[in-house]
Design an enzyme around this catalytic site. Structure first.
Site, PDB file in Angstrom:
ATOM      1  N   HIS A  74      -6.627   2.873  14.400  1.00  0.00           N
ATOM      2  CA  HIS A  74      -6.988   1.532  13.950  1.00  0.00           C
ATOM      3  C   HIS A  74      -5.875   0.555  14.297  1.00  0.00           C
ATOM      4  O   HIS A  74      -4.741   0.947  14.569  1.00  0.00           O
ATOM      5  CB  HIS A  74      -7.221   1.510  12.429  1.00  0.00           C
ATOM      6  CG  HIS A  74      -5.965   1.721  11.637  1.00  0.00           C
ATOM      7  ND1 HIS A  74      -5.330   2.947  11.543  1.00  0.00           N
ATOM      8  CD2 HIS A  74      -5.189   0.848  10.922  1.00  0.00           C
ATOM      9  CE1 HIS A  74      -4.249   2.832  10.804  1.00  0.00           C
ATOM     10  NE2 HIS A  74      -4.128   1.569  10.426  1.00  0.00           N
ATOM     11  N   LYS A 103       0.862  -1.181   0.000  1.00  0.00           N
ATOM     12  CA  LYS A 103       0.000   0.000   0.000  1.00  0.00           C
ATOM     13  C   LYS A 103       0.900   1.233   0.000  1.00  0.00           C
ATOM     14  O   LYS A 103       1.905   1.265   0.710  1.00  0.00           O
ATOM     15  CB  LYS A 103      -0.906   0.040   1.234  1.00  0.00           C
ATOM     16  CG  LYS A 103      -1.879   1.222   1.252  1.00  0.00           C
ATOM     17  CD  LYS A 103      -2.635   1.304   2.583  1.00  0.00           C
ATOM     18  CE  LYS A 103      -3.668   2.425   2.548  1.00  0.00           C
ATOM     19  NZ  LYS A 103      -4.264   2.678   3.881  1.00  0.00           N
ATOM     20  N   HIS A 140      -2.891   2.570  16.229  1.00  0.00           N
ATOM     21  CA  HIS A 140      -2.069   3.681  15.732  1.00  0.00           C
ATOM     22  C   HIS A 140      -2.893   4.562  14.797  1.00  0.00           C
ATOM     23  O   HIS A 140      -3.995   4.201  14.387  1.00  0.00           O
ATOM     24  CB  HIS A 140      -0.813   3.149  15.022  1.00  0.00           C
ATOM     25  CG  HIS A 140      -1.101   2.205  13.884  1.00  0.00           C
ATOM     26  ND1 HIS A 140      -1.531   0.905  14.076  1.00  0.00           N
ATOM     27  CD2 HIS A 140      -1.019   2.356  12.534  1.00  0.00           C
ATOM     28  CE1 HIS A 140      -1.702   0.303  12.916  1.00  0.00           C
ATOM     29  NE2 HIS A 140      -1.403   1.165  11.950  1.00  0.00           N
ATOM     30  N   ASP A 176      -4.102  -2.971  12.478  1.00  0.00           N
ATOM     31  CA  ASP A 176      -4.028  -3.578  11.147  1.00  0.00           C
ATOM     32  C   ASP A 176      -4.665  -4.962  11.185  1.00  0.00           C
ATOM     33  O   ASP A 176      -4.374  -5.760  12.083  1.00  0.00           O
ATOM     34  CB  ASP A 176      -2.577  -3.676  10.683  1.00  0.00           C
ATOM     35  CG  ASP A 176      -1.983  -2.303  10.378  1.00  0.00           C
ATOM     36  OD1 ASP A 176      -2.745  -1.323  10.261  1.00  0.00           O
ATOM     37  OD2 ASP A 176      -0.738  -2.211  10.255  1.00  0.00           O
TER      38      ASP A 176
END
Length: 335
Positions: free
Chosen positions: A221, A202, A277, A223
């Site tokens: 959020h 990404k 994070h 991961d």
């Protein structure tokens, strides 16, 4: 277009001190209010070339339990390989808009691959100050080269070269994480699909923002993958929640940032921590990052490793196909 691209909105905002209302976070999330300003410990930085494997295992396992993230130096990826990856991604985002749109994620796509803006559903209708490009880089059988930019001309070469090195880094980290739980070195990787483990590249592109005090590049959020290996540029902006404080990740030249993801928390039955994070934006500079998400194959069922479970340590998570876990997470459906 799927939505207005943030890069275009940022260009229009250059002469203004305002941003559209949908980018203004609630006060409970605004960086100016919520960033901790006191003395904080540094996120662990680990020398991956440490010759004493037992020492390296302890450092990685400890950081994964206490922080859910760490940075690695002397990781073995040559600086010129990283710089080439960064140049290729930066040049893609500097192309004319119509050129980038050739790689836009189709509206009816069930996968996240492609160029886009919005990723997760936001229950408040708010938006993040970021555009992105997703595409798999491994295994070859899962790569859709139609979503790899053909400009700049060296884009594919840069990504394939980086992929060869980043897989070696991942192997070493997975081995240490397995040994850190008292398991055989291959246990973690095998549980996640072995050689079928998928590497999703990404590129996050955060343009300059007139009000970095009000907006976020990416909201808080964890991961959903197993492990994230991230290359930053020199513009800091990553923050991690530690002891209920949002603290800045210090930029270390030539380091990689490693995040423990949800699947490793599940596999370890909660011993390793999937780190919460978020990403900040800068008023004058463009911030770019290159995370690679290591994901189990879609049909792979992931649950707590049986060899870790005892009467005193019963399973804390239900086994679930990775594709189902990802669908629930992206659509804010309880797991």
């Amino acid at each position: 277009m799927e939505v207005d691209r943030v890069q275009a909105i940022a260009t229009l905002s250059l002469s203004s001190s305002d941003i559209p209302a949908e980018f203004i976070r609630p006060e409970t999330e605004q960086p100016a209010i919520t960033t901790f300003r006191g003395a904080v410990p540094d996120i662990p930085a680990i020398d991956l070339s440490e010759a004493d494997e037992e020492k390296l295992v302890k450092l990685i396992a400890s950081a994964s339990q206490d922080w859910g993230m760490f940075q690695v130096v002397n990781h073995g990826i040559p600086n010129e390989v990283v710089k080439k990856l960064q140049s290729a991604g930066k040049e893609f985002f500097e192309l004319p808009q119509e050129e980038k749109e050739k790689y836009a994620k189709p509206a009816d796509a069930k996968d996240i691959e492609g160029y886009g803006t919005k990723l997760q559903k936001d229950v408040q209708g708010k938006k993040s100050w970021v555009d992105h490009l997703f595409h798999r880089i491994w295994p070859r059988s899962r790569i859709n080269y139609n979503l790899w930019p053909d400009k700049p001309s060296y884009y594919r070469e840069a990504n394939e070269e980086y992929c060869n090195y980043v897989r070696e880094v991942a192997e070493k980290i997975f081995r240490c994480l397995s040994l850190g739980l008292g398991l055989e070195g291959h246990a973690m990787k095998e549980a996640l699909g072995g050689e079928d483990l998928e590497y999703m590249m990404k590129i996050n592109y955060y343009p300059p923002c007139p009000r970095p005090d009000l907006a976020l590049g990416v909201t808080p959020h964890t991961d959903l993958c197993s492990l994230t290996i991230l290359v930053p540029n020199q513009v800091p902006g990553l923050q991690v929640l530690k002891d209920d404080h949002w603290i800045d990740a210090k930029y270390i030249p030539n380091a990689l940032i490693i995040h423990i993801g949800d699947q490793l928390q599940i596999l370890s039955n909660g011993k390793y921590k999937s780190v919460l994070h978020r990403a900040m934006v800068d008023k004058e500079r463009t911030r770019i990052s290159w995370p690679v998400f290591l994901e189990p194959p879609p049909e792979r069922v992931v649950g707590p490793l049986p060899q870790l479970l005892t009467e005193d340590n019963p399973p804390k998570y239900k086994p679930k196909k990775f594709k189902d876990y990802a669908y629930c997470k992206l659509n804010k459906i309880p797991q």
